[in-house]
Design a protein around this motif. Structure first.
Motif, mmCIF file in Angstrom:
data_model
loop_
_atom_site.group_PDB
_atom_site.id
_atom_site.type_symbol
_atom_site.label_atom_id
_atom_site.label_comp_id
_atom_site.label_asym_id
_atom_site.label_seq_id
_atom_site.Cartn_x
_atom_site.Cartn_y
_atom_site.Cartn_z
ATOM 1 N N TYR A 304 -1.318 11.442 9.668
ATOM 2 C CA TYR A 304 -1.734 10.029 9.606
ATOM 3 C C TYR A 304 -1.996 9.627 8.156
ATOM 4 N N ARG A 305 -2.582 10.570 7.391
ATOM 5 C CA ARG A 305 -2.773 10.276 5.967
ATOM 6 C C ARG A 305 -1.416 10.208 5.262
ATOM 7 N N GLN A 306 -0.499 11.104 5.652
ATOM 8 C CA GLN A 306 0.845 11.077 5.046
ATOM 9 C C GLN A 306 1.518 9.725 5.292
ATOM 10 N N ALA A 307 1.354 9.210 6.513
ATOM 11 C CA ALA A 307 1.954 7.909 6.852
ATOM 12 C C ALA A 307 1.349 6.805 5.991
ATOM 13 N N ILE A 308 0.006 6.843 5.809
ATOM 14 C CA ILE A 308 -0.675 5.819 5.013
ATOM 15 C C ILE A 308 -0.278 5.917 3.542
ATOM 16 N N MET A 309 -0.011 7.140 3.078
ATOM 17 C CA MET A 309 0.329 7.337 1.665
ATOM 18 C C MET A 309 1.749 6.880 1.326
ATOM 19 N N SER A 310 2.601 6.760 2.326
ATOM 20 C CA SER A 310 4.017 6.612 1.994
ATOM 21 C C SER A 310 4.699 5.348 2.537
ATOM 22 N N PHE A 311 4.002 4.515 3.325
ATOM 23 C CA PHE A 311 4.728 3.369 3.887
ATOM 24 C C PHE A 311 5.131 2.390 2.782
ATOM 25 N N LYS A 312 6.191 1.625 3.065
ATOM 26 C CA LYS A 312 6.775 0.744 2.039
ATOM 27 C C LYS A 312 6.826 -0.696 2.539
ATOM 28 N N ASN A 313 7.143 -1.576 1.610
ATOM 29 C CA ASN A 313 7.296 -2.995 1.925
ATOM 30 C C ASN A 313 8.572 -3.206 2.727
ATOM 31 N N SER A 345 -16.279 -6.880 5.078
ATOM 32 C CA SER A 345 -16.676 -5.683 5.835
ATOM 33 C C SER A 345 -16.410 -4.412 5.030
ATOM 34 N N ASP A 346 -17.303 -3.428 5.210
ATOM 35 C CA ASP A 346 -17.128 -2.108 4.578
ATOM 36 C C ASP A 346 -15.759 -1.525 4.884
ATOM 37 N N GLN A 347 -15.370 -1.645 6.174
ATOM 38 C CA GLN A 347 -14.152 -0.948 6.576
ATOM 39 C C GLN A 347 -12.902 -1.517 5.917
ATOM 40 N N ALA A 348 -12.866 -2.846 5.678
ATOM 41 C CA ALA A 348 -11.702 -3.437 5.001
ATOM 42 C C ALA A 348 -11.679 -3.019 3.533
ATOM 43 N N THR A 349 -12.857 -2.907 2.911
ATOM 44 C CA THR A 349 -12.922 -2.456 1.513
ATOM 45 C C THR A 349 -12.491 -0.998 1.418
ATOM 46 N N LEU A 350 -12.899 -0.195 2.398
ATOM 47 C CA LEU A 350 -12.502 1.210 2.409
ATOM 48 C C LEU A 350 -10.985 1.347 2.588
ATOM 49 N N LEU A 351 -10.395 0.507 3.451
ATOM 50 C CA LEU A 351 -8.933 0.526 3.625
ATOM 51 C C LEU A 351 -8.243 0.158 2.306
ATOM 52 N N LEU A 352 -8.735 -0.876 1.638
ATOM 53 C CA LEU A 352 -8.153 -1.288 0.356
ATOM 54 C C LEU A 352 -8.234 -0.146 -0.653
ATOM 55 N N TYR A 353 -9.383 0.515 -0.706
ATOM 56 C CA TYR A 353 -9.538 1.666 -1.618
ATOM 57 C C TYR A 353 -8.490 2.740 -1.296
ATOM 58 N N MET A 354 -8.367 3.100 -0.004
ATOM 59 C CA MET A 354 -7.424 4.157 0.388
ATOM 60 C C MET A 354 -5.992 3.799 0.003
ATOM 61 N N LEU A 355 -5.618 2.541 0.234
ATOM 62 C CA LEU A 355 -4.244 2.124 -0.059
ATOM 63 C C LEU A 355 -3.971 2.121 -1.562
ATOM 64 N N LEU A 356 -4.924 1.607 -2.350
ATOM 65 C CA LEU A 356 -4.728 1.585 -3.810
ATOM 66 C C LEU A 356 -4.715 2.997 -4.384
ATOM 67 N N HIS A 357 -5.553 3.852 -3.835
ATOM 68 C CA HIS A 357 -5.674 5.205 -4.372
ATOM 69 C C HIS A 357 -4.524 6.107 -3.931
ATOM 70 N N GLN A 358 -4.085 5.944 -2.671
ATOM 71 C CA GLN A 358 -3.161 6.926 -2.104
ATOM 72 C C GLN A 358 -1.716 6.441 -1.984
ATOM 73 N N ASN A 359 -1.507 5.119 -1.905
ATOM 74 C CA ASN A 359 -0.148 4.623 -1.682
ATOM 75 C C ASN A 359 0.350 3.893 -2.939
ATOM 76 N N SER A 360 1.222 4.550 -3.695
ATOM 77 C CA SER A 360 1.684 3.973 -4.974
ATOM 78 C C SER A 360 2.500 2.698 -4.748
ATOM 79 N N ASN A 361 3.163 2.582 -3.570
ATOM 80 C CA ASN A 361 3.936 1.355 -3.285
ATOM 81 C C ASN A 361 3.003 0.147 -3.175
ATOM 82 N N VAL A 362 1.878 0.335 -2.473
ATOM 83 C CA VAL A 362 0.905 -0.755 -2.324
ATOM 84 C C VAL A 362 0.293 -1.089 -3.687
ATOM 85 N N ARG A 363 -0.071 -0.048 -4.448
ATOM 86 C CA ARG A 363 -0.707 -0.278 -5.756
ATOM 87 C C ARG A 363 0.215 -1.082 -6.674
ATOM 88 N N THR A 364 1.483 -0.683 -6.730
ATOM 89 C CA THR A 364 2.450 -1.395 -7.581
ATOM 90 C C THR A 364 2.584 -2.847 -7.145
#
Length: 669
Positions: A304-313, A345-364
């Motif tokens: 599940y973490r792998q999926a979150i780290m790698s999904f694309k636009n 909400s905490d949970q939306a901020t935590l999701l944003l953190y995870m995506l920026l930190h772990q998914n380079s496609n989202v960060r870019t």
């Protein structure tokens, strides 16, 4: 709600539940199931009624735990549910309300029972209860299907395959909730679970191929924020022809009033929650965070973490990497909009953190947005209201800023975005200010709050790192932002002198007596000198890289030049003070030449002219200030209790007895 409460308290006496948990085995084809599942029940959402429901369920469960090894009735109930879900997709398309309603009710009962079972027994015992079948004399055990895997797989299929309509909203929500309940064994363990039976099912076997679809569906549920259907638009109108489990306690399908219940704090204040208008979005996000933070199995990384780290636009046409079978595509524009809108909400901020930190496609993608203020402003608002937020939420917001400031493009663009009337900033009326200057103001305010209240070194470090990352790109700083930078330095300077004085007095006093241990002033002094050094480096970085862009900072520096006097000869600061000293001397002499009684405008004019004339080669070059966020070792020790505290505090219609919780400490909030 009184009628509802009294009806809940009568549950243990209900004849159908007594039969389910009784000594008599009930076959899957028995008409009893139709009678049991034909009830209308409003899933309670306030903590008092949820507590009553929990207590009533415990009573039924005690009997079921005792009798189930002989009757196998838990297994029969699950098989009844599984058989009904096979037709769910067709039922949704054909608007077969009754069928969906009964399937939902079966799942609701399973979820209530499971929640109590998981809180009261080990996973091994739970697994055994799924294997019990009716004991028929003379029969031999046959190799039966694995009911836990069947049920987990069925829940995932239900979430990813059933179209989300008014009539399926409730069963989709119940499926997400039941998966959270399945994973809730973590709540009852102090240590992080690394070898969980349920984790194994979700990471291997029949559930594994659904990984990317499940993550994608949960993300889309969060993005869409679908509201709970209005009463009367869904599964089933109230009936009055008797025979049901609880008449007049409408089903979760028959009410549109869903509210979040917040039960005390978890080590800190819970975030004030608005009424949950989209329970499915909230619950889906919580399940996503739980799945993403499961620990890796010894032989398999968390899929599940792998999926979150790698999904694309969806607009990205590059080929997927063969190394990640769980990659998928999602609409980044919709995701970005939802992330901007949900940061309260905490949970939306935590999701944003995870995506920026772990998914380079989202960060870019995020860093390339031309409306970055829509994301940054809600984050700044979290930090601004630091005293109302729990510390974890503040950390996440701060780390998001730190990750964004690692990018030079971001640091340049924030000074080009001009904002009007920031109403939530109360210290001063800001009619017009750049996003960059506002960011500096809020971060400095956070440092000052931390100095006077929490004194958290981790918070200081991250705030200063974000300022340092931006410092070389400071442009056209607002006069108030420039003043606050120097004011912070002034505060640090006073604190330094005070600690130094205390250390000296303490040393004098200790010479006359050796009874009491000395307070550790040396450590305090060391910490404060580190912070002062960092502030001097930030000011120096701005002066050496963009002095001509920041007349307001030079003005503030000159106005408070006496502050810096004591640090010129200090061995810890001599090197960094050279440039600051040179700038102060250069501009001071130009102002003296211009005469006395100069207006602010005239002083700024002289600074702008001087900035062009200042010989840059006389400024000593220092290494570029660049800090990168790195997750600490074993991040799960922080994130898993945090995620489960969010589930505990803000999951819809889920209540756990606080005395049973082992994973984190409870307080009154």
């Amino acid at each position: 709600m009184g009628a509802n409460s009294s009806s809940i308290s009568e549950l243990p006496e209900n004849e159908y539940l007594k039969k389910l948990s009784g000594a008599e085995p009930i076959s899957e084809n028995d008409p009893f199931w139709n009678q049991l599942l034909s009830f209308s029940f409003t899933t309670p959402t306030n903590s008092a009624d949820l507590k009553l429901l929990e207590e009533a369920t415990i009573s039924v469960c005690k009997s079921l735990v005792e009798k189930n090894p002989r009757t196998g009735n838990l297994g029969s109930l699950i098989k009844v549910f599984l058989s009904r879900t096979k037709e769910l997709k067709i039922s949704a398309e054909c608007q077969n309300h009754l069928f969906i309603w009964q399937a939902h009710n079966a799942l609701f009962i399973i979820c209530c029972l499971l929640k109590v079972f998981i809180s009261q027994m080990s996973e091994e015992e739970l697994q055994l209860h799924f294997t019990y079948e009716e004991k028929v004399p003379g029969s031999y055990g046959t190799e039966s299907e694995d009911l836990i895997e069947e049920l987990l797989c069925c829940l995932i299929q239900l979430i990813v395959e059933i179209p989300l309509l008014d009539i399926t909203y409730s069963i989709s929500l119940e499926a997400v909730t039941t998966l959270i309940v399945f994973l809730s064994c973590q709540l009852f363990h102090k240590e992080i679970l690394r070898e969980s039976i349920i984790h194994k099912y979700l990471m291997h076997g029949r559930c594994l191929p659904y990984t990317s679809r499940l993550v994608k569906t949960l993300l889309y549920n969060f993005i869409r924020q679908e509201r709970s259907p209005r009463p009367g638009t869904h599964v089933f109108q109230q009936q009055t022809d008797g025979g049901g489990l609880l008449y007049g306690i409408a089903s979760g399908v028959a009410t549109g009033l869903w509210t979040v219940f917040t039960l005390g704090g978890v080590g800190s204040k819970p975030t004030p929650q608005l009424e949950q208008c989209s329970p499915l979005a909230n619950q889906s996000l919580l399940l996503l965070l739980v799945l993403a933070n499961l620990t890796d199995a010894p032989d398999t990384p968390n899929p599940y973490r792998q999926a979150i780290m790698s999904f694309k636009n969806t607009q990205d046409s590059t080929a997927f990497s063969s190394s990640n079978p769980h990659a998928f595509q999602i609409n980044f524009n919709s995701l970005y909009t939802a992330l901007c809108e949900q940061q309260k909400s905490d949970q939306a901020t935590l999701l944003l953190y995870m995506l920026l930190h772990q998914n380079s496609n989202v960060r870019t993608y995020v860093l390339a947005r031309t409306d970055i203020e829509n994301l940054v402003l809600p984050i700044l608002e979290i930090l601004y209201h630091v005293e109302e937020r729990n510390s974890h939420h503040v950390y996440m917001a701060l780390i998001i800023l730190l990750i964004l400031t690692e990018d030079d493009g971001f640091n340049r663009s924030i000074h080009e975005v001009i904002l009007k009337n920031i109403t939530w900033y109360a210290e001063r009326v800001l009619t017009e200010i750049s996003l960059g200057s506002l960011l500096i103001l809020v971060v400095i305010r956070t440092i000052q709050y931390n100095m006077t209240r929490t004194r958290d070194k981790y918070l200081h470090t991250n705030c200063l790192a974000a300022l340092a990352n931006m410092s070389a790109q400071f442009r056209s700083l607002h006069q108030y932002a420039a003043q606050r930078i120097i004011s912070l330095f002034s505060l640090l300077s006073k604190k330094h002198n005070k600690v130094l004085e205390q250390a000296t007095q303490s040393l004098r006093g200790s010479l006359g007596s050796n009874d009491s241990p000395l307070p550790d002033y040396a450590q305090d002094l060391n910490v404060i000198e580190e912070v002062i050094r960092m502030m001097l480096e930030i000011i120096n970085s701005c002066l050496t890289n963009s002095l001509h862009h920041n007349p307001n900072l030079v003005y503030a520096l000159l106005y408070k030049r006496d502050l810096f006097e004591q640090f010129r000869t200090h061995p810890s600061f001599q090197d960094i003070m050279q440039n600051i000293d040179l700038v102060i001397s250069f501009f001071s002499s130009r102002l003296e030449q211009a005469g006395a009684e100069l207006s602010v405008e005239r002083v700024l004019e002289i600074i702008k002219q001087g900035a062009v004339a200042l010989p840059k080669d006389r400024l000593r070059k220092f290494p570029e200030l660049k800090f990168k966020y790195v997750e600490e070792e074993q991040p799960e020790e922080f994130f898993i209790p945090y995620v489960w505290s969010l589930v505990y505090n803000s999951a819809v219609a889920l209540y756990w007895n606080p005395h049973d919780i082992q994973l984190f400490t409870m307080d009154s909030g």
